[in-house]
Design a protein around this motif. Structure first.
Motif, mmCIF file in Angstrom:
data_model
loop_
_atom_site.group_PDB
_atom_site.id
_atom_site.type_symbol
_atom_site.label_atom_id
_atom_site.label_comp_id
_atom_site.label_asym_id
_atom_site.label_seq_id
_atom_site.Cartn_x
_atom_site.Cartn_y
_atom_site.Cartn_z
ATOM 1 N N LEU A 139 0.836 -1.202 0.000
ATOM 2 C CA LEU A 139 0.000 0.000 0.000
ATOM 3 C C LEU A 139 0.867 1.247 0.000
ATOM 4 N N ASP A 140 0.499 2.226 -0.813
ATOM 5 C CA ASP A 140 1.106 3.552 -0.690
ATOM 6 C C ASP A 140 0.551 4.236 0.551
ATOM 7 N N ASP A 141 1.347 5.119 1.114
ATOM 8 C CA ASP A 141 0.914 5.766 2.366
ATOM 9 C C ASP A 141 0.083 7.019 2.125
ATOM 10 N N ASP A 142 -0.272 7.305 0.847
ATOM 11 C CA ASP A 142 -1.050 8.520 0.576
ATOM 12 C C ASP A 142 -2.481 8.219 0.145
ATOM 13 N N ILE A 143 -2.973 6.993 0.410
ATOM 14 C CA ILE A 143 -4.372 6.675 0.126
ATOM 15 C C ILE A 143 -5.099 6.323 1.412
ATOM 16 N N ARG A 144 -6.409 6.490 1.388
ATOM 17 C CA ARG A 144 -7.254 6.137 2.528
ATOM 18 C C ARG A 144 -7.916 4.792 2.248
ATOM 19 N N LEU A 145 -7.687 3.855 3.138
ATOM 20 C CA LEU A 145 -8.214 2.509 2.962
ATOM 21 C C LEU A 145 -9.607 2.410 3.571
ATOM 22 N N HIS A 146 -10.476 1.636 2.954
ATOM 23 C CA HIS A 146 -11.804 1.380 3.515
ATOM 24 C C HIS A 146 -11.704 0.266 4.557
ATOM 25 N N PRO A 147 -12.606 0.228 5.537
ATOM 26 C CA PRO A 147 -12.538 -0.812 6.582
ATOM 27 C C PRO A 147 -12.543 -2.237 6.035
ATOM 28 N N GLY A 148 -13.248 -2.466 4.933
ATOM 29 C CA GLY A 148 -13.356 -3.823 4.411
ATOM 30 C C GLY A 148 -12.467 -4.132 3.226
ATOM 31 N N SER A 149 -11.536 -3.228 2.890
ATOM 32 C CA SER A 149 -10.733 -3.395 1.672
ATOM 33 C C SER A 149 -9.842 -4.627 1.729
ATOM 34 N N ILE A 150 -9.147 -4.830 2.843
ATOM 35 C CA ILE A 150 -8.244 -5.986 2.947
ATOM 36 C C ILE A 150 -9.034 -7.278 2.834
ATOM 37 N N GLY A 151 -10.193 -7.333 3.500
ATOM 38 C CA GLY A 151 -11.040 -8.514 3.426
ATOM 39 C C GLY A 151 -11.541 -8.782 2.018
ATOM 40 N N THR A 152 -11.924 -7.727 1.309
ATOM 41 C CA THR A 152 -12.409 -7.891 -0.070
ATOM 42 C C THR A 152 -11.323 -8.449 -0.973
ATOM 43 N N LEU A 153 -10.114 -7.892 -0.874
ATOM 44 C CA LEU A 153 -9.015 -8.363 -1.706
ATOM 45 C C LEU A 153 -8.660 -9.816 -1.384
ATOM 46 N N ALA A 154 -8.621 -10.141 -0.090
ATOM 47 C CA ALA A 154 -8.274 -11.510 0.323
ATOM 48 C C ALA A 154 -9.339 -12.510 -0.146
ATOM 49 N N ARG A 155 -10.625 -12.137 -0.047
ATOM 50 C CA ARG A 155 -11.698 -13.042 -0.478
ATOM 51 C C ARG A 155 -11.594 -13.345 -1.979
ATOM 52 N N GLU A 156 -11.283 -12.314 -2.760
ATOM 53 C CA GLU A 156 -11.147 -12.523 -4.205
ATOM 54 C C GLU A 156 -9.977 -13.448 -4.513
ATOM 55 N N MET A 157 -8.898 -13.314 -3.759
ATOM 56 C CA MET A 157 -7.745 -14.198 -3.953
ATOM 57 C C MET A 157 -8.095 -15.634 -3.585
ATOM 58 N N PHE A 193 -4.101 -3.443 -16.418
ATOM 59 C CA PHE A 193 -3.502 -2.306 -15.724
ATOM 60 C C PHE A 193 -3.128 -2.698 -14.305
ATOM 61 N N LEU A 194 -2.137 -2.012 -13.762
ATOM 62 C CA LEU A 194 -1.693 -2.269 -12.393
ATOM 63 C C LEU A 194 -1.267 -0.961 -11.757
ATOM 64 N N TRP A 195 -1.755 -0.724 -10.546
ATOM 65 C CA TRP A 195 -1.396 0.493 -9.812
ATOM 66 C C TRP A 195 -0.590 0.101 -8.573
ATOM 67 N N GLY A 196 0.596 0.688 -8.442
ATOM 68 C CA GLY A 196 1.492 0.333 -7.340
ATOM 69 C C GLY A 196 1.007 0.759 -5.975
ATOM 70 N N GLY A 197 -0.017 1.602 -5.910
ATOM 71 C CA GLY A 197 -0.524 2.047 -4.607
ATOM 72 C C GLY A 197 -1.316 0.991 -3.875
ATOM 73 N N CYS A 198 -1.749 -0.060 -4.585
ATOM 74 C CA CYS A 198 -2.504 -1.159 -3.972
ATOM 75 C C CYS A 198 -2.268 -2.418 -4.793
ATOM 76 N N MET A 199 -1.488 -3.341 -4.242
ATOM 77 C CA MET A 199 -1.199 -4.602 -4.932
ATOM 78 C C MET A 199 -1.183 -5.735 -3.908
ATOM 79 N N MET A 200 -2.103 -6.675 -4.037
ATOM 80 C CA MET A 200 -2.080 -7.876 -3.203
ATOM 81 C C MET A 200 -1.595 -9.046 -4.043
#
Length: 524
Positions: free
Chosen positions: A180-198, A243-250
């Motif tokens: 994660l880049d340190d200049d974005i605001r994460l949502h409470p469920g973002s990590i869970g959403t990304l992990a579930r998709e994986m 496309f890929l954005w370096g600010g959020c990559m799981m």
């Protein structure tokens, strides 16, 4: 011939030239670019809006925690204990006005599984070290977070070096790693959403997302917003993307432990851009990159983001195209370079010609020339009217996508102060579109000839698409910026504060690079 007649002759000759078949083609091309952008943003808005409707339907069906997961039964303890361990790695550099709030949103994630946060700094002298240390102490006992000191990079960019040091320090049981880049605001469920998709699709190589820029009011901040918007349609696919954005990559943690597909060596050995390098690796090995429809993150821009800092950011973005991992990757970057430059000036040129036609029409109208006797003026005004209509459609489509993404972000972070479109100045957005597209080819050409860039006080030199030299000498620091480009973060403490420099450095560097490029090579 007096000055008035000379001016009439000037407008007459320009208007005649700009009514030739070639220039009519350029005008029509500009209209088509506007319509294509409008269509792309409309498709992206459809994907994001579909997610909003899904969230609303879930809430009506009694799931008040839909911002965390689709099925409320997944929040039961028996399901939460089965969630995989995730390591979140945040490479830090400097400290600015939005950092504390951004870090809090990242550390206070409501992911139900085991998660650790590794905040990686170059050294304890980094301005981010003390504030992040205090923040971690506030969450002591409730959040598993620690600071990792990476040291100086020698073979790759400092950001990539920090990421790889974080990977080495991650928990041995971590299944996924999230950068994660340190200049974005994460949502409470973002990590869970990304992990579930994986978990649902193990074939996913990288999960990514994209920022929603929040302009601060300056022209520079609107140029950043406008620069990011065309790419946003590539991330609003609801799934597979190139496309890929370096600010959020799981990614899978084992891919780094075992250096699968050369992810570690590709980044470590001369890597400049984390996302471009990993995207090239994914493409070479036909790996899947995915972007969930809810992976859009508020990205507040610094209130004092001036035009000089925007230019520095643009230089870094175009410099990315000079880095590559393979010959195929180089060819693709060159093609992207050419197409982007052509479309950028192809977008700006019709507005310049339209202004000439309108100015000539006003001039001849004031002089009481019968416009019906000057047919090329009528053609020019007709083309200008069509261009204005297409531009309006483009701006409305951009506004609609931004409105929907703002609404989606508010629904995904119900505890946060709501975002609003009220602060967006759409006249500045239009001006930023012209400025950004005019400057992009200039920046790209500067990057091509200079083959070096100053990124957060460190100068990198490229050779054969990879970093070949890194400068941190006093001279390099003297020419370094005091703040980061977007977040306005302080890069130095009082010790080692660089002296002020001119905004013309980029052009000076370009000139030196051009001279060096033009000189004949010495044969051994």
């Amino acid at each position: 011939m007096n000055s008035s007649e000379s001016l009439d002759s000037f407008f007459f000759s320009l208007s005649t030239t700009f009514s030739s078949p070639l220039y009519i083609f350029i005008q029509i091309q500009g209209c088509l670019i506007c319509l294509i952008l409008a269509f792309g943003w409309a498709c992206a808005a459809y994907v994001r809006n579909r997610e909003i409707k899904r969230i609303k339907n879930s809430m009506q069906n009694g799931n008040s925690f839909v911002f965390l997961c689709d099925d409320i039964n997944e929040l039961e303890h028996s399901n939460q204990v089965k969630l995989p361990r995730v390591t979140v790695i945040m490479p830090l550099k400097g400290f600015g006005e939005h950092n504390l709030h951004n870090w809090r949103t990242q550390l206070t994630s409501l992911y139900g599984g085991p998660v650790e946060f590794l905040l990686v700094v170059e050294s304890i002298e980094d301005p981010a070290y003390l504030p992040v240390s205090r923040l971690i102490s506030e969450f002591e006992g409730s959040v598993e977070a620690r600071i990792v000191v990476a040291g100086l990079s020698t073979t790759c960019s400092q950001k990539i070096h920090n990421q790889l040091v974080g990977v080495k320090a991650m928990h041995k049981d971590s299944k996924y790693v999230l950068f994660l880049d340190d200049d974005i605001r994460l949502h409470p469920g973002s990590i869970g959403t990304l992990a579930r998709e994986m978990e649902k699709n193990p074939e996913i190589f990288i999960q990514t997302g994209y920022p929603l820029d929040l302009p601060s009011g300056s022209l520079g901040s609107y140029c950043i917003y406008e620069y990011h918007m065309p790419c946003s349609m590539g991330f609003a696919t609801g799934g597979k993307t190139f496309f890929l954005w370096g600010g959020c990559m799981m990614m899978h943690a084992d891919d780094f432990r075992q250096d699968n597909c050369g992810v570690v060596s590709g980044l470590r050995d001369g890597g400049y851009s984390d996302d471009m390098t990993l995207a090239a690796i994914a493409g070479a090995h036909k790996k899947l990159i995915s972007s969930p429809p809810v992976a859009v993150f508020p990205h507040p821009l610094a209130t004092d983001l001036n035009f000089g800092r925007y230019w520095n950011y643009l230089r870094k973005q175009t410099f990315v195209l000079e880095s590559y991992t393979t010959k195929v990757n180089q060819i693709m970057n060159r093609a992207l370079f050419a197409v982007h430059c052509y479309l950028s000036w192809g977008f700006v040129a019709p507005y310049f010609m339209a202004m000439i036609h309108v100015a000539a029409a006003l001039r001849f109208y004031v002089k009481e020339y019968p416009l019906e006797e000057i047919p090329f003026i009528s053609v020019g005004l007709s083309l200008a009217s069509i261009l204005a209509t297409c531009t309006l459609a483009e701006l409305l489509s951009m506004w609609n996508l931004t409105r929907i993404e703002v609404q989606l972000c508010n629904m995904l972070s119900p505890e946060a102060p709501p975002l609003s479109l009220a602060s967006y100045n759409w006249c500045l957005v239009f001006i930023a579109m012209l400025v950004d597209n005019f400057l992009y080819p200039i920046s790209a050409i500067c990057s091509y000839f200079s083959q070096s860039i100053n990124w957060s006080g460190i100068r990198y030199y490229l050779k054969d698409g990879k970093i070949s030299k890194i400068e941190r000498t006093q001279r390099s620091q003297d020419m370094a910026p005091v703040f980061t480009d977007l977040g306005g973060k302080h890069l130095y403490g009082k010790k080692g504060m660089p002296r002020k420099g001119s905004l013309l450095r980029s052009f000076t560097s370009f000139s030196k690079g051009l001279i060096k490029w033009h000189q004949p090579k010495r044969h051994e």
